[in-house]
Design a protein around this motif. Structure first.
Motif, PDB file in Angstrom:
ATOM      1  N   MET B   1       0.845  -1.188   0.000  1.00 23.50           N
ATOM      2  CA  MET B   1       0.000   0.000   0.000  1.00 23.50           C
ATOM      3  C   MET B   1       0.881   1.238   0.000  1.00 23.50           C
ATOM      4  SD  MET B   1      -3.108   0.633   2.612  1.00 23.50           S
ATOM      5  CE  MET B   1      -2.825   2.185   3.381  1.00 23.50           C
ATOM      6  N   GLN B   2       0.442   2.193  -0.753  1.00 24.77           N
ATOM      7  CA  GLN B   2       1.212   3.429  -0.837  1.00 24.77           C
ATOM      8  C   GLN B   2       1.136   4.170   0.492  1.00 24.77           C
ATOM      9  OE1 GLN B   2      -0.227   6.035  -3.809  1.00 24.77           O
ATOM     10  NE2 GLN B   2       1.444   7.477  -3.531  1.00 24.77           N
ATOM     11  N   ARG B   3       2.247   4.701   0.937  1.00 24.22           N
ATOM     12  CA  ARG B   3       2.250   5.394   2.218  1.00 24.22           C
ATOM     13  C   ARG B   3       1.564   6.748   2.055  1.00 24.22           C
ATOM     14  NH1 ARG B   3       6.705   7.974   4.534  1.00 24.22           N
ATOM     15  NH2 ARG B   3       6.164   8.488   6.687  1.00 24.22           N
ATOM     16  N   ARG B   4       0.608   7.018   2.929  1.00 22.69           N
ATOM     17  CA  ARG B   4      -0.148   8.267   2.816  1.00 22.69           C
ATOM     18  C   ARG B   4       0.630   9.423   3.380  1.00 22.69           C
ATOM     19  NH1 ARG B   4      -5.937   6.231   4.795  1.00 22.69           N
ATOM     20  NH2 ARG B   4      -6.783   5.626   2.784  1.00 22.69           N
ATOM     21  N   ASN B   5       0.463  10.560   2.759  1.00 21.81           N
ATOM     22  CA  ASN B   5       1.060  11.775   3.303  1.00 21.81           C
ATOM     23  C   ASN B   5       0.096  12.370   4.324  1.00 21.81           C
ATOM     24  OD1 ASN B   5       2.291  14.073   3.894  1.00 21.81           O
ATOM     25  ND2 ASN B   5       2.106  15.001   1.855  1.00 21.81           N
ATOM     26  N   LEU B   6       0.440  12.236   5.589  1.00 24.09           N
ATOM     27  CA  LEU B   6      -0.478  12.667   6.651  1.00 24.09           C
ATOM     28  C   LEU B   6      -0.303  14.129   7.031  1.00 24.09           C
ATOM     29  CD1 LEU B   6      -0.456   9.564   9.028  1.00 24.09           C
ATOM     30  CD2 LEU B   6      -2.320  10.357   7.574  1.00 24.09           C
ATOM     31  N   THR B   7       0.707  14.797   6.458  1.00 25.16           N
ATOM     32  CA  THR B   7       0.999  16.167   6.890  1.00 25.16           C
ATOM     33  C   THR B   7      -0.227  17.106   6.837  1.00 25.16           C
ATOM     34  OG1 THR B   7       3.135  15.733   5.927  1.00 25.16           O
ATOM     35  CG2 THR B   7       2.744  17.977   6.727  1.00 25.16           C
ATOM     36  N   PRO B   8      -0.941  17.128   5.685  1.00 28.23           N
ATOM     37  CA  PRO B   8      -2.075  18.047   5.644  1.00 28.23           C
ATOM     38  C   PRO B   8      -3.108  17.748   6.726  1.00 28.23           C
ATOM     39  CG  PRO B   8      -1.683  17.067   3.490  1.00 28.23           C
ATOM     40  CD  PRO B   8      -0.799  16.360   4.460  1.00 28.23           C
ATOM     41  N   LEU B   9      -3.317  16.441   6.942  1.00 27.85           N
ATOM     42  CA  LEU B   9      -4.302  16.038   7.948  1.00 27.85           C
ATOM     43  C   LEU B   9      -3.891  16.534   9.333  1.00 27.85           C
ATOM     44  CD1 LEU B   9      -6.900  14.340   7.842  1.00 27.85           C
ATOM     45  CD2 LEU B   9      -5.545  12.453   8.771  1.00 27.85           C
ATOM     46  N   VAL B  10      -2.607  16.353   9.633  1.00 25.62           N
ATOM     47  CA  VAL B  10      -2.107  16.785  10.939  1.00 25.62           C
ATOM     48  C   VAL B  10      -2.232  18.300  11.069  1.00 25.62           C
ATOM     49  CG1 VAL B  10      -0.044  16.963  12.379  1.00 25.62           C
ATOM     50  CG2 VAL B  10      -0.566  14.821  11.218  1.00 25.62           C
ATOM     51  N   LEU B  11      -1.837  18.991   9.989  1.00 22.31           N
ATOM     52  CA  LEU B  11      -1.898  20.455  10.048  1.00 22.31           C
ATOM     53  C   LEU B  11      -3.328  20.954  10.172  1.00 22.31           C
ATOM     54  CD1 LEU B  11       0.774  21.489   7.411  1.00 22.31           C
ATOM     55  CD2 LEU B  11       0.903  21.726   9.892  1.00 22.31           C
ATOM     56  N   MET B  12      -4.256  20.253   9.546  1.00 19.10           N
ATOM     57  CA  MET B  12      -5.646  20.687   9.579  1.00 19.10           C
ATOM     58  C   MET B  12      -6.329  20.358  10.896  1.00 19.10           C
ATOM     59  SD  MET B  12      -6.683  22.190   6.872  1.00 19.10           S
ATOM     60  CE  MET B  12      -8.426  21.920   6.586  1.00 19.10           C
ATOM     61  N   SER B  13      -5.797  19.361  11.610  1.00 18.46           N
ATOM     62  CA  SER B  13      -6.541  18.888  12.781  1.00 18.46           C
ATOM     63  C   SER B  13      -6.622  19.958  13.862  1.00 18.46           C
ATOM     64  CB  SER B  13      -5.903  17.607  13.327  1.00 18.46           C
ATOM     65  OG  SER B  13      -4.594  17.900  13.764  1.00 18.46           O
ATOM     66  N   GLY B  14      -5.532  20.714  14.056  1.00 16.28           N
ATOM     67  CA  GLY B  14      -5.541  21.746  15.095  1.00 16.28           C
ATOM     68  C   GLY B  14      -6.668  22.743  14.903  1.00 16.28           C
ATOM     69  N   PRO B  15      -6.643  23.481  13.774  1.00 16.81           N
ATOM     70  CA  PRO B  15      -7.720  24.450  13.549  1.00 16.81           C
ATOM     71  C   PRO B  15      -9.093  23.809  13.496  1.00 16.81           C
ATOM     72  CG  PRO B  15      -6.106  24.474  11.739  1.00 16.81           C
ATOM     73  CD  PRO B  15      -5.598  23.543  12.760  1.00 16.81           C
ATOM     74  N   SER B  16      -9.187  22.597  12.960  1.00 16.38           N
ATOM     75  CA  SER B  16     -10.496  21.950  12.873  1.00 16.38           C
ATOM     76  C   SER B  16     -11.074  21.693  14.255  1.00 16.38           C
ATOM     77  CB  SER B  16     -10.398  20.622  12.124  1.00 16.38           C
ATOM     78  OG  SER B  16      -9.899  20.846  10.840  1.00 16.38           O
ATOM     79  N   VAL B  17     -10.221  21.165  15.141  1.00 19.74           N
ATOM     80  CA  VAL B  17     -10.682  20.892  16.499  1.00 19.74           C
ATOM     81  C   VAL B  17     -11.101  22.206  17.157  1.00 19.74           C
ATOM     82  CG1 VAL B  17      -9.929  20.171  18.797  1.00 19.74           C
ATOM     83  CG2 VAL B  17      -9.322  18.803  16.796  1.00 19.74           C
ATOM     84  N   TRP B  18     -10.276  23.221  16.964  1.00 19.95           N
ATOM     85  CA  TRP B  18     -10.554  24.537  17.554  1.00 19.95           C
ATOM     86  C   TRP B  18     -11.917  25.057  17.072  1.00 19.95           C
ATOM     87  CZ3 TRP B  18      -7.642  27.016  21.176  1.00 19.95           C
ATOM     88  CH2 TRP B  18      -7.988  28.336  21.459  1.00 19.95           C
TER      89      TRP B  18
END
Lengths: 387, 286
Positions: B1-18
């Motif tokens: 399986m191709q390794r997913r780039n999680l960076t955008p998800l991680v970066l988005m999680s902060g503001p999203s949770v907020w």
């Protein structure tokens, strides 16, 4: 974003939201721990108002070291509770603050959990209706009988005493004697076109409606729809005479000092300060009577320190604390035994301490129900929103 | 399986949770509250029957919805004039000041280092009956008595808000103008376009994203504005936000206040939907 990852993103957003909502909506089911009265307490079911709830058992938790008070700023200084401090040096009194009557009510409702809460007329009924406070055992208040009946009544609902009245003052017409040399003797002056553009009313529905009702000879608690409409129309028209509605005293006092405001609904504190500052002002004695506000202390329905709270309130009626409030804060105190301590002629004049008849002619603010208050607020909103 | 780039998800999680906790959740709570009959009972209890009576009160109150229209009109005027005044300012900063631009930009923002209240009080001194403008008018003999309408009126609210928002509108326009490729302007000149023509056909269209961003940034918060009307609006200066504040504050009637706030929110959303239909925003933002 690929579809699967987008789904993952939305899933995480949704789950976060769900968790947030759960946390926000969760009701604190556990009883607050006895040692930590500041824990959010769940607002109690309205207690049966007919019979006084049993005060907490005298089994006081071994040496209750803390007493919490939801207060107004500047009331926390030790001079404001000298007697209790002397009697109980071992008790740590912790003050939390509210900014206004609604703010204090909202905090109490949300469960801020203090043992004692300080609010002003006419809010008492809301606390009783929500079961937030419990009756006062007046047999433990040694100074109770020294309080005039008029003040006692502001704390009494259906024969049950729910609070201890403490600080008080007048609301009346304050005017510039150089601009209005003929003086004013009726609340009607607020609607007098002679003073157009130089009048300032207090921005508060629970002050506007009672004073207008008294002016028109109505009882503010039994106003009919027609009477409310009449009051509303009066204030809608009055907007063309009113320069601004004042929210805080410094703004009002600045208006008087600059000469923009000639006439206002004002508290005696503003009169006292303007007089001391040399502004030519007088405080009217309207034919319909002055209005009056009273500060009240009540004890939380959830407190673990009921007896200690009673002692705190009794101490507030003592001589040293009362004299400090009178002389240094220029506020009225409900216990007239100490009025002789006041020597400042301006203060005697402002509080009418030399004229006991003024108090008899004063309309003390009475407790009102939530329905009545909602109606008044709506009236005031419609005045301000009117085209 | 191709390794997913999680960076955008991680970066988005902060503001999203907020946003979820402090924006979306309160909005949902407010919507629920607006259906609650009254404040009785525990704050988060669900022991009540939903009702639409607060919405009825607002519609039957007759004065509330017209006041919302007034607020929208005031917000539109404020956003319009703030944008109109900010554009030349931003233009000047980008095209005429060269290396001094950062310094001048800092000067523009400097007043915002002081408190909002302080600046409003300054406006009271400027607009008051004994204030700077009235004194000047009297000194010049243009008026006999001070003009009272300058302070404590809706006009005063508009003037004050335009001042308050001006730098905020200037910033996005500044950014948009700066991004414009200067060679486009050179090309226009070479092809014989006079300056006003190249401004109309090149500079203005390319800076529209900034203009629209600035306009919207002012319009939306101004619709719900309530502080400035209290301070300089006088007896006839109240806006819709003041009534919402009255029900949430003094009124302790959160259900009615929530209903009013939601009506405003929906009103503004509808207005924007219509505006987007009328003006093809994508053409500008591309």
């Amino acid at each position: 974003m690929p579809k699967s990852r987008r789904r993952l993103y939305w899933l995480s957003l949704a789950s976060t939201l769900a968790i947030g909502l759960l946390v926000a909506c969760a009701q604190p089911t556990a009883e607050p721990a006895p040692a930590a009265p500041v824990e959010p307490a769940q607002p109690a079911e309205p207690a049966p108002t007919s019979e006084p709830a049993q005060p907490a058992e005298p089994v006081v938790p071994a040496e209750p070291a803390k007493l919490t008070v939801l207060e107004w700023a500047y009331y926390e200084v030790p001079e404001m509770w000298v007697e209790f401090g002397q009697e109980h040096p071992e008790v740590e009194v912790i003050f939390n603050f509210g900014a206004s009557n609604p703010d204090i009510f909202a905090k109490t409702l949300a469960g801020s959990g203090e043992d004692i809460v300080h609010f002003y007329t006419p809010d008492l009924q809301f606390y009783v209706d929500q079961g937030l406070i419990q009756p006062i055992d007046i047999s433990k208040i040694t100074h109770w009988d020294e309080i005039p009946a008029g003040f006692q009544e502001t704390c009494t609902i259906d024969g049950v005493v729910y609070c201890v009245p403490w600080d008080w003052g007048f609301s009346s017409l304050l005017y510039r004697t150089d601009k209005i040399p003929e003086g004013v003797d009726s609340w009607n002056a607020l609607f007098d076109e002679k003073y157009a553009g130089h009048i300032s009313m207090y921005d508060d529905a629970t002050s506007v409606v009672p004073v207008t009702a008294h002016m028109l000879g109505y009882d503010e608690r039994t106003l009919t729809g027609e009477q409310l409409e009449e009051i509303k129309q009066l204030w809608i028209k009055q907007r063309d005479l009113n320069l601004f509605y004042w929210v805080d005293e410094p703004t009002l006092e600045a208006g008087f000092t600059s000469g923009d405001v000639w006439l206002a609904y004002a508290w005696n504190g503003a009169y006292y300060r303007l007089l001391a500052a040399g502004v030519p002002v007088a405080y009217a004695d309207p034919a319909e009577g002055r209005e009056s506000w009273v500060g009240q202390y009540a004890i939380s329905a959830k407190t673990e320190n009921y007896d200690l709270a009673l002692e705190f309130l009794d101490g507030k009626l003592g001589e040293i604390t009362a004299t400090h409030l009178l002389v240094d804060y220029a506020y009225g105190h409900v216990n007239p035994s100490y009025y002789s301590a006041v020597e400042d002629p301006n203060l005697i004049e402002a509080l009418a301490l030399d004229d006991p008849g003024t108090l008899d002619r004063t309309n003390f603010t009475v407790p009102i129900s939530r329905e009545i208050r909602d109606g008044w607020i709506q009236l005031w909103a419609e005045v301000q929103a009117a085209p | 399986m191709q390794r997913r780039n999680l960076t955008p998800l991680v970066l988005m999680s902060g503001p999203s949770v907020w946003l979820a906790i402090f924006f979306v959740a309160p909005l949902i709570l407010m919507a629920i509250f607006s259906l609650r009959p009254d404040m009785r009972g525990a704050l988060f209890s669900l022991d009540w029957t939903p009702t639409l009576k607060h919405y009825e009160t607002i519609v039957e109150g007759e004065v509330y919805l017209p006041l919302l229209l007034v607020s929208v009109r005031v917000a539109f005027s404020v956003a319009f004039f703030a944008t109109l005044l900010a554009y030349p300012l931003a233009y000047f900063l980008v095209f005429r000041t060269g290396l001094r631009a950062p310094l001048l930009l800092t000067l523009l923002i400097l007043p915002f280092w002081t408190s909002y209240l302080l600046r409003i009080i300054a406006w009271k001194i400027i607009l008051g009956t004994g204030g700077v403008i009235n004194s000047l008018l009297m000194f010049l003999g243009l008026v006999d008595a001070p003009v009272p309408i300058l302070l404590y009126s809706r006009l005063a609210v508009v003037i004050t808000l335009v001042y308050v928002w001006l730098p905020f509108v200037a910033l996005p326009i500044y950014a948009a103008l700066q991004r414009i490729d200067r060679s486009l302007l050179e090309a226009a000149t070479i092809l014989g376009a006079p300056p006003w023509f190249s401004f109309l056909r090149v500079t203005l269209p390319l800076s529209m994203p900034g203009v629209i961003a600035g306009f919207v940034m002012v319009f939306i918060p101004t619709v719900g504005e309530f502080v400035t009307p209290i301070l300089v609006g006088g007896s006839r200066g109240a806006l819709y936000g003041n009534i919402v504040e009255l029900f949430f504050g003094d009124g302790i009637n959160w259900p009615l206040g929530s209903a009013m706030a939601l009506i405003m929110l929906i009103g503004v959303l509808v207005l924007f939907a219509v505006a987007v239909r009328l003006v093809d925003v994508r053409r500008f933002i591309g």
